[in-house]
Write a protein that holds these residues in place. Sequence first.
Motif, PDB file in Angstrom:
ATOM      1  N   PRO A 178       0.825  -1.217   0.000  1.00  0.00           N
ATOM      2  CA  PRO A 178       0.000   0.000   0.000  1.00  0.00           C
ATOM      3  C   PRO A 178       0.853   1.258   0.000  1.00  0.00           C
ATOM      4  O   PRO A 178       0.756   2.091   0.881  1.00  0.00           O
ATOM      5  N   ARG A 238      -0.920   4.990  -0.379  1.00  0.00           N
ATOM      6  CA  ARG A 238      -1.551   5.406   0.875  1.00  0.00           C
ATOM      7  C   ARG A 238      -0.515   5.798   1.905  1.00  0.00           C
ATOM      8  O   ARG A 238      -0.685   6.768   2.630  1.00  0.00           O
ATOM      9  N   MET A 239       0.561   5.015   1.979  1.00  0.00           N
ATOM     10  CA  MET A 239       1.603   5.354   2.950  1.00  0.00           C
ATOM     11  C   MET A 239       2.136   6.751   2.693  1.00  0.00           C
ATOM     12  O   MET A 239       2.312   7.549   3.609  1.00  0.00           O
ATOM     13  N   ARG A 285       0.817   9.311   0.966  1.00  0.00           N
ATOM     14  CA  ARG A 285      -0.095  10.438   1.026  1.00  0.00           C
ATOM     15  C   ARG A 285      -0.790  10.582   2.371  1.00  0.00           C
ATOM     16  O   ARG A 285      -1.196  11.667   2.745  1.00  0.00           O
ATOM     17  N   GLU A 286      -0.954   9.489   3.103  1.00  0.00           N
ATOM     18  CA  GLU A 286      -1.752   9.581   4.322  1.00  0.00           C
ATOM     19  C   GLU A 286      -0.912   9.285   5.558  1.00  0.00           C
ATOM     20  O   GLU A 286      -0.798  10.106   6.450  1.00  0.00           O
ATOM     21  N   ASN A 287      -0.283   8.118   5.583  1.00  0.00           N
ATOM     22  CA  ASN A 287       0.415   7.733   6.800  1.00  0.00           C
ATOM     23  C   ASN A 287       1.617   8.623   7.052  1.00  0.00           C
ATOM     24  O   ASN A 287       2.017   8.839   8.178  1.00  0.00           O
ATOM     25  N   LEU A 288       2.249   9.105   5.974  1.00  0.00           N
ATOM     26  CA  LEU A 288       3.430   9.946   6.138  1.00  0.00           C
ATOM     27  C   LEU A 288       3.088  11.372   5.740  1.00  0.00           C
ATOM     28  O   LEU A 288       3.933  12.123   5.254  1.00  0.00           O
ATOM     29  N   ALA A 289       1.826  11.751   5.997  1.00  0.00           N
ATOM     30  CA  ALA A 289       1.309  13.032   5.512  1.00  0.00           C
ATOM     31  C   ALA A 289       2.118  14.214   6.009  1.00  0.00           C
ATOM     32  O   ALA A 289       2.214  15.236   5.334  1.00  0.00           O
ATOM     33  N   VAL A 320      -9.971  15.828  -0.727  1.00  0.00           N
ATOM     34  CA  VAL A 320      -8.527  15.643  -0.642  1.00  0.00           C
ATOM     35  C   VAL A 320      -8.293  14.159  -0.401  1.00  0.00           C
ATOM     36  O   VAL A 320      -7.886  13.749   0.670  1.00  0.00           O
ATOM     37  N   PRO A 331      -6.786  10.612  -0.120  1.00  0.00           N
ATOM     38  CA  PRO A 331      -5.421  10.387   0.347  1.00  0.00           C
ATOM     39  C   PRO A 331      -4.439  10.223  -0.797  1.00  0.00           C
ATOM     40  O   PRO A 331      -3.273  10.518  -0.651  1.00  0.00           O
ATOM     41  N   ASP A 365      -3.661  16.462  -5.929  1.00  0.00           N
ATOM     42  CA  ASP A 365      -4.429  17.633  -5.555  1.00  0.00           C
ATOM     43  C   ASP A 365      -4.022  18.792  -6.461  1.00  0.00           C
ATOM     44  O   ASP A 365      -3.023  19.466  -6.256  1.00  0.00           O
ATOM     45  N   ARG A 405      -3.637  20.539   3.627  1.00  0.00           N
ATOM     46  CA  ARG A 405      -4.120  19.151   3.624  1.00  0.00           C
ATOM     47  C   ARG A 405      -5.429  19.018   4.394  1.00  0.00           C
ATOM     48  O   ARG A 405      -6.288  18.222   4.043  1.00  0.00           O
ATOM     49  N   ARG A 424      -2.286   1.552  10.786  1.00  0.00           N
ATOM     50  CA  ARG A 424      -3.062   1.969   9.611  1.00  0.00           C
ATOM     51  C   ARG A 424      -2.996   0.931   8.517  1.00  0.00           C
ATOM     52  O   ARG A 424      -3.973   0.665   7.840  1.00  0.00           O
ATOM     53  N   SER A 467       0.341  12.873  11.752  1.00  0.00           N
ATOM     54  CA  SER A 467      -0.540  12.224  10.772  1.00  0.00           C
ATOM     55  C   SER A 467      -1.911  11.944  11.388  1.00  0.00           C
ATOM     56  O   SER A 467      -2.947  12.126  10.744  1.00  0.00           O
TER      57      SER A 467
END
Lengths: 438, 438
Positions: A138, A141-142, A144-148, A331, A333, A337, B34, B141, B314
């Motif tokens: 994944p 996702r990592m 864009r989201e988990n490491l946002a 927005v 993940p 954008d 974000r 996650r 995050s």
Amino acid sequence: MNGGEIQIGMIGCGVVGQGVVDLLANHRETIHHRIGAPLAIKHIAVKNPRKTRNGISPSQLSNDPQKVLTDPDIDIVVEVMGGIDPARGFVQSAIQQHKHVVTANKALIAEHGHELVASAQEQDVDLMFEAAVCGGIPILRMIRENLASDEFESIRGIVNGTSNYILTQMESQGWDFDRALKDAQKRGYAEADPALDVNGGDANHKLTILSTLAYKTLVSTDQIPTEGIEDITLEDIELGHRMGYHIKLLACADRGASGALSLRVQPTMIPLNHPLAEVPGVLNAVQIQGAVTGPIFISGEGAGGAPTASSIVSDIIDTSRSLLRGKPRRVAPWSVDQEHLNAVRIQGLENHHSKYFLRMHVEDKPGILAQIAQALGHYEVSIEQLYQRENAQAGNITVIIITRACRERQLQSALVQIEKLEGMGDAPKRLPIEPSPE
Amino acid sequence: MNGGEIQIGMIGCGVVGQGVVDLLANHRETIHHRIGAPLAIKHIAVKNPRKTRNGISPSQLSNDPQKVLTDPDIDIVVEVMGGIDPARGFVQSAIQQHKHVVTANKALIAEHGHELVASAQEQDVDLMFEAAVCGGIPILRMIRENLASDEFESIRGIVNGTSNYILTQMESQGWDFDRALKDAQKRGYAEADPALDVNGGDANHKLTILSTLAYKTLVSTDQIPTEGIEDITLEDIELGHRMGYHIKLLACADRGASGALSLRVQPTMIPLNHPLAEVPGVLNAVQIQGAVTGPIFISGEGAGGAPTASSIVSDIIDTSRSLLRGKPRRVAPWSVDQEHLNAVRIQGLENHHSKYFLRMHVEDKPGILAQIAQALGHYEVSIEQLYQRENAQAGNITVIIITRACRERQLQSALVQIEKLEGMGDAPKRLPIEPSPE
């Protein structure tokens, strides 16, 4: 939606599509619970609707994609037909019909993601494509989201399982490229036309998507210098190993101190003690250097029906949730954008700074090594190691040089001179060398 | 909220808390974009509000947690004080005040997650704790969201960086446990009281949280048989290496064919060619075997201020988004979903099935090996390899036995007999052996 049920339409139903059907059936209750509503596959458009398919009734099948695209009950369109046309039109049309779209189509997203994401944002729907990059890992996702909250100094990936399988077999079995490729095809790892796998095109698509998301900028496929593995010989692999390296097809993004982005897909010499050196067979792996989080390494199955289907189903679950909330993610993940794209300078390969592995076939006569060294020295490329060995063909030697770190353009200038030397055989080969882990 | 700004209150401001303050300041614009709204830290409750802190004005500080808990403007409470009491009361109180909570407190979540998640669901707020497990590795996650459609056959993790650092230094430097521990403390990796790190307690907390989420069941800390690394000697490490293994403190969850769950935290012999064998120093790593996705391996910095702070930020971003949507996540990606807990049977260690490494100190006299072999054989424990060497202490030998796979209870029964043999030195030591990767 129809009676509280979320309705799915699919376009295409090959290995991955069948995997999605199976997963949705086998995990029906868990998924219902996770979403808060049941999912049902209402319609599947396929080339051959007469073929019997596991868990799919004939009434669900037709060869008409419009039945998916225009049915007002269908909430989510899953595109798993692959290829750019006509998939591009189908996805665009689904978005215009206010349907959420989940796709595994890396070529489509790499080439036309910009326009499709813009349409999705306009229509307030999700466009999800986690499955397009590294199947079961994944990674989008990592990033864009988990490491946002992090920024990425570099991303290194083995993102094409077929190339990696071929290189692994060449090294472990002593096979040449053609034999390893045939074996990959026989095992179903490579397509009948394996061009995109072995020429780096598939890795290019994945790096285009990865770097667009990681650096919040617009990367196009032609901005990534791309070399494949077709010209890697058994000799390169053997000599690389003797010097302490495995050859891997690497997709790389580096953010330089100046802020410029350097992107490339190249067969690369990886030190044997490097985590990426030990990724075997069809596995994929990605190493991320986060400014805050530090190094993260992740590996897993990058392709294949089941991992890719699992990734699609995770996207379906996510989209279903935002659908039930009555709001698209906006927005999302891992959507690009578009309103806040960074203006990042992408620098050419000529500025790439690295140690290099050089392989030359030359006539065994006095003075030629001195001439090679002189040409390199003229462009300030220093030699760290030199190794030569006699070839079966008498009077010919193979010369291996490991340079100190230099710019690609210095090396290329030197190679132009070296190619012209009397006694030089076929074109010298150069591969960048990945630094050893600290 | 106040004027469209999302207001954060913090309790505690040590290394991790300061890291959160720094990240929110350094990435203010990216984070604003974000989320779609600006974030501000309104108040921080600390033990010593007089201490000067980077980027924090004295007016933001007090030593009164109630200023955070009762301020109606504060939307999100970040708890980074650690420990169970009084943190438990503060988190509970924040939830009751309808505030979302983000915490890095693994002991609190492992021991009282059940009650806190229930309260959060009742109050319709988020309780986020990604930072509680493996700092910079977004493992919760991944399990709950990215791999939402998969089921986990097994999870293996090196989840305590301090233990891993100590074992790595013992092996690479030839230090004994005490010296390696002192070195870890000097470098700030181990607490002044390192008990929870080296006795396996910290790994137990993390496995409690991981397995609760992965298997959607309620695991309590006392259901996980837990052994630490305090008794690992340099001799164990050297002999392990000679037999082809590294010793790592492993947290393991296995779903057996019967559906029963087997959980344990134990120093374990890992084959040198296993990806977990090569995870050095303070790094953490987790290997997941997904029924569909296949094997996934992820490594990164498991502790330290910056990676943990990044993980908290995050979570803050995610919570802020759900706050702006006006809806809590309800099925938050890594909340324990209490209504649908699985009734999973957790089986005891006595049923664990594995090869074992046995180390015995015995008098060097004829017949003793035969007696050992007989005791093992009596409980149907087969010997795969046997190795003995003389010790510095004359007349004594060290015997190493690698068994074939057997149940822990068979081995324990045999060990009871073996301990009583004449000529046996200190208590025999047994460590499970992880299978080689295929």
